[in-house]
Design a protein around this motif. Structure first.
Motif, PDB file in Angstrom:
ATOM      1  N   GLU A  13      -1.577  38.100  39.719  1.00  0.00           N
ATOM      2  CA  GLU A  13      -1.424  38.126  41.312  1.00  0.00           C
ATOM      3  C   GLU A  13      -2.872  38.021  41.725  1.00  0.00           C
ATOM      4  N   LEU A  14      -3.740  39.255  41.316  1.00  0.00           N
ATOM      5  CA  LEU A  14      -5.134  39.134  41.795  1.00  0.00           C
ATOM      6  C   LEU A  14      -5.802  38.063  41.284  1.00  0.00           C
ATOM      7  N   ARG A  21      -9.428  33.178  47.575  1.00  0.00           N
ATOM      8  CA  ARG A  21     -10.378  33.609  48.276  1.00  0.00           C
ATOM      9  C   ARG A  21     -11.734  32.729  47.882  1.00  0.00           C
ATOM     10  N   VAL A  94     -18.804  45.301  42.388  1.00  0.00           N
ATOM     11  CA  VAL A  94     -17.260  45.597  42.450  1.00  0.00           C
ATOM     12  C   VAL A  94     -17.208  46.136  40.856  1.00  0.00           C
ATOM     13  N   LYS A  97     -17.434  49.719  40.073  1.00  0.00           N
ATOM     14  CA  LYS A  97     -16.727  50.566  40.825  1.00  0.00           C
ATOM     15  C   LYS A  97     -15.121  50.304  40.717  1.00  0.00           C
ATOM     16  N   TYR A  99     -11.817  49.063  38.231  1.00  0.00           N
ATOM     17  CA  TYR A  99     -11.385  48.499  37.138  1.00  0.00           C
ATOM     18  C   TYR A  99     -10.371  47.190  37.704  1.00  0.00           C
ATOM     19  N   ARG A 102     -11.843  41.806  33.886  1.00  0.00           N
ATOM     20  CA  ARG A 102     -13.143  41.225  34.030  1.00  0.00           C
ATOM     21  C   ARG A 102     -13.155  39.764  33.908  1.00  0.00           C
TER      22      ARG A 102
ATOM     23  N   SER B  75     -11.589  55.851  35.633  1.00  0.00           N
ATOM     24  CA  SER B  75     -11.033  54.833  36.316  1.00  0.00           C
ATOM     25  C   SER B  75     -11.236  53.540  35.283  1.00  0.00           C
ATOM     26  N   LYS B  76     -11.593  53.654  34.109  1.00  0.00           N
ATOM     27  CA  LYS B  76     -11.540  52.444  33.384  1.00  0.00           C
ATOM     28  C   LYS B  76     -12.721  51.612  33.552  1.00  0.00           C
ATOM     29  N   ILE B  77     -13.572  52.114  34.100  1.00  0.00           N
ATOM     30  CA  ILE B  77     -14.944  51.237  34.199  1.00  0.00           C
ATOM     31  C   ILE B  77     -15.837  51.205  33.154  1.00  0.00           C
ATOM     32  N   LEU B  95     -14.562  55.733  44.423  1.00  0.00           N
ATOM     33  CA  LEU B  95     -15.983  55.877  43.976  1.00  0.00           C
ATOM     34  C   LEU B  95     -16.922  55.407  45.000  1.00  0.00           C
ATOM     35  N   GLU B  96     -16.737  54.289  45.719  1.00  0.00           N
ATOM     36  CA  GLU B  96     -17.750  53.906  46.779  1.00  0.00           C
ATOM     37  C   GLU B  96     -16.814  53.105  47.732  1.00  0.00           C
ATOM     38  N   ALA B  99     -16.474  48.840  48.299  1.00  0.00           N
ATOM     39  CA  ALA B  99     -17.346  48.176  47.529  1.00  0.00           C
ATOM     40  C   ALA B  99     -17.011  47.014  47.001  1.00  0.00           C
ATOM     41  N   GLY B 100     -16.017  46.493  47.241  1.00  0.00           N
ATOM     42  CA  GLY B 100     -15.206  45.256  46.907  1.00  0.00           C
ATOM     43  C   GLY B 100     -15.039  44.247  47.990  1.00  0.00           C
ATOM     44  N   HIS B 102     -15.700  41.245  50.748  1.00  0.00           N
ATOM     45  CA  HIS B 102     -16.657  40.008  50.676  1.00  0.00           C
ATOM     46  C   HIS B 102     -17.240  39.936  52.112  1.00  0.00           C
ATOM     47  N   GLU B 109      -8.415  39.726  55.593  1.00  0.00           N
ATOM     48  CA  GLU B 109      -8.330  39.197  54.135  1.00  0.00           C
ATOM     49  C   GLU B 109      -8.805  40.245  53.190  1.00  0.00           C
ATOM     50  N   LEU B 112      -6.149  42.491  52.075  1.00  0.00           N
ATOM     51  CA  LEU B 112      -5.324  41.859  50.874  1.00  0.00           C
ATOM     52  C   LEU B 112      -5.975  42.005  49.501  1.00  0.00           C
ATOM     53  N   TYR B 113      -7.094  41.408  49.640  1.00  0.00           N
ATOM     54  CA  TYR B 113      -7.698  41.325  48.333  1.00  0.00           C
ATOM     55  C   TYR B 113      -8.124  42.543  47.636  1.00  0.00           C
ATOM     56  N   MET B 116      -5.103  44.432  46.203  1.00  0.00           N
ATOM     57  CA  MET B 116      -4.840  43.940  44.911  1.00  0.00           C
ATOM     58  C   MET B 116      -5.643  44.287  43.865  1.00  0.00           C
ATOM     59  N   ILE B 117      -6.823  44.445  44.062  1.00  0.00           N
ATOM     60  CA  ILE B 117      -7.925  44.839  43.074  1.00  0.00           C
ATOM     61  C   ILE B 117      -7.293  46.199  42.740  1.00  0.00           C
ATOM     62  N   SER B 121       0.814  44.721  44.468  1.00  0.00           N
ATOM     63  CA  SER B 121       1.281  43.510  44.426  1.00  0.00           C
ATOM     64  C   SER B 121       1.036  42.831  45.976  1.00  0.00           C
ATOM     65  N   ARG B 122       0.859  41.497  45.777  1.00  0.00           N
ATOM     66  CA  ARG B 122       0.767  40.681  47.160  1.00  0.00           C
ATOM     67  C   ARG B 122       1.720  41.323  48.477  1.00  0.00           C
TER      68      ARG B 122
END
Lengths: 290, 246
Positions: A13-14, A21, A94, A97, A99, A102, B75-77, B95-96, B99-100, B102, B109, B112-113, B116-117, B121-122
């Protein structure tokens, strides 16, 4: 790799949201966004067509359709690779920060460009209908071969996915990759039959020693093979003007080369798997780039 | 809410390769004889921590002790160089904030985005959007591009989204110091509510007051290892005393 695929499926879904986007940003800030983005291929093809018809005096039938049918897939390859090359690097803030798988980043670039390509093909058929009406309903706008289009789109998509995954991963660590890529894509335009025809290549090589070998090598470039195949599927055959022994003659287009297209398909799927494998090996180190 | 172990960090090591050459390029990759100047930096040295569900743990330590690296690993980064991290439940990493985002997309918008990150789910995001907007107090600006937001507004939106993902574990890296006083209070209220419902929190802070305010256990990290682990007052006192000695 299966675990990675499973994880990607969990985040599907992402992926769609990112594709959305991508398209939204592309078409944003102008009501005619989609039409604007079609302006580039249409103007380019109009210029190529004028140069070849009026300045170089080539009389190939249906020439503008032939160029457009080759230029649209080429442009998809070109744009998808350039976009995805920057996709991971451009989102590094992103990636550092949050997960998420990728591979979504280059895949979203590729899928976004693919949707744009398919929409552009729709416009291409409108163009063919226009030509059909303009020429007094002589050349039918499409042939039965059109049913083969999905079988070309899928492996071509796989080829772009494979290349994009490789390039987006490499570009994170070696930023010169994108410069090398733009030169490579520029050269690829000339060694792929966009402005000219694979029939031209064949006739030019016909008399030479090792001509057949060079022709095979030429078509080992999957982009060249796919572009020729797209032409044969998309454009109703018109006779192509080539130079034979110094004289311009019109020949019917060569038959669809199943062997070379088959080879290109295999190469594409192998590249996709290889690209995904490389990407997965590198993706955990993206955040640790020097 | 869940019971048992929320976070199981077993013998985790993390080594970074330090590069002195600066930017990444093919040139540096090809000049293999220059790789000698690559240093290894051991940030975490066999760290073992267990956090139970419902605990609120503060991480303290000097800069470079490995606090942020640990949060990123959870956080699996990053992937640990060795060792294992087992997480039971959904994580919301703060963490910040924002950060994501846009910049060219509207607040709506971006909700939503970003939602989901963070793993929604939507449908879930769309259901929660009104609450998120209300929490961030951005009703009038939600249809304008995020690039027109002030940094405080962006942080508010970021926190509001993360607050609504229904996480079991909250990972916070000194982000509560943003926004004005009333929003800060709102964040603390949210955290209290989150704890009351049995949520787990792991956070980094250099502010002793906020540690006392929120935490019920403090872990002192030094040189990538646990130096002290215990109740808030004991560990905090020792840590602050050590800081004054220098």
């Amino acid at each position: 790799m299966l675990a990675d695929l499973k994880e990607l499926w969990r985040f599907r879904e992402l992926l769609w949201a990112m594709v959305e986007r991508e398209l939204r940003i592309r078409y944003k800030n102008s009501a005619l966004g989609f039409l604007w983005s079609l302006l580039n291929p249409l103007v380019t093809v109009a210029v190529m067509w004028s140069v070849f018809t009026f300045l170089l005096g080539n009389n190939t039938e249906n020439y503008s359709a032939y160029i457009l049918a080759a230029y649209l897939p080429f442009l998809f390859f070109n744009m998808a690779l350039l976009d995805s090359a920057q996709s991971v690097l451009g989102s590094l803030n992103v990636v550092k920060k949050v997960y998420f798988p990728r591979e979504i980043l280059p895949l979203a670039s590729v899928i976004g460009n693919f949707i744009h390509f398919v929409l552009a093909l729709g416009v291409f058929f409108m163009f063919l209908f226009g030509v059909w009406a303009f020429t007094g309903f002589q050349v039918a706008p499409f042939t039965w071969r059109l049913v083969a289009l999905p079988f070309l789109l899928i492996p071509f998509f796989a080829l772009v996915v494979g290349c994009s995954l490789l390039i987006s991963a490499l570009n994170v660590f070696y930023e010169d990759v994108k410069y090398i890529l733009s030169v490579f894509l520029y050269l690829l335009f000339f060694v792929s039959p966009v402005m000219y025809f694979s029939e031209t290549v064949r006739s030019a090589l016909a008399g030479r020693a090792n001509g057949a070998l060079i022709e095979t090598l030429y078509h080992l470039n999957p982009v060249a093979t796919f572009i020729t195949a797209f032409r044969k599927v998309l454009v109703p055959p018109g006779r192509i003007e080539i130079i034979q022994d110094g004289v311009a003659v019109k020949v019917p287009p060569a038959p669809f080369d199943y062997t070379m297209v088959g080879v290109a398909c295999v190469v594409s799927f192998v590249l996709m798997v290889f690209g995904y494998w490389v990407f997965n090996r590198m993706k955990w180190r993206f955040v640790e780039r020097p | 809410m869940k019971t048992g172990i929320a976070l199981d960090i077993r013998e985790v090591r993390k080594t970074f390769i330090l590069s002195h050459s600066g930017a990444a390029s093919l040139k540096t990759a090809l000049l293999w004889w220059k790789k000698a100047n690559r240093e290894k930096l051991e940030v975490l040295n066999g760290l073992t921590i267990r956090v139970k569900h419902g605990e609120c743990v503060a991480l303290v330590g000097r800069n470079g002790a490995g606090k942020s690296t640990l949060l990123s690993l959870i956080s699996k980064i990053y992937k640990p160089t060795s060792g294992e991290i087992v997480v039971d439940g959904r994580i919301a990493p703060l963490l910040e904030l924002g950060a994501g985002f846009h910049p060219d997309l509207t607040g709506l918008e971006n909700i939503l985005y970003n939602g989901m990150i963070l793993g929604l789910s939507r449908k879930e995001v769309l259901e929660r959007t009104p609450q998120i907007v209300a929490f961030a107090e951005l009703e009038t600006h939600i249809d304008t591009p995020v690039r027109t937001y002030s940094s405080g507004m962006q942080a508010r939106l970021g926190f509001a989204i993360a607050a609504h993902v229904d996480a079991d574990i909250l990972i916070v890296d000194e982000v509560l110091a943003v926004g004005d006083y009333s929003f800060e209070k709102k964040c603390y209220d949210y955290i209290d509510e989150f704890r009351r419902k049995g949520g787990t929190i792991l956070f980094v802070s250099h502010n002793p007051d906020s540690v006392r305010r929120v935490a019920d256990r403090v872990i002192w990290l030094a040189k990538g290892q646990v130096k002290m682990d215990g109740s808030v007052e004991t560990v905090l006192e020792a840590y602050l005393a050590a800081g004054e000695e220098r």
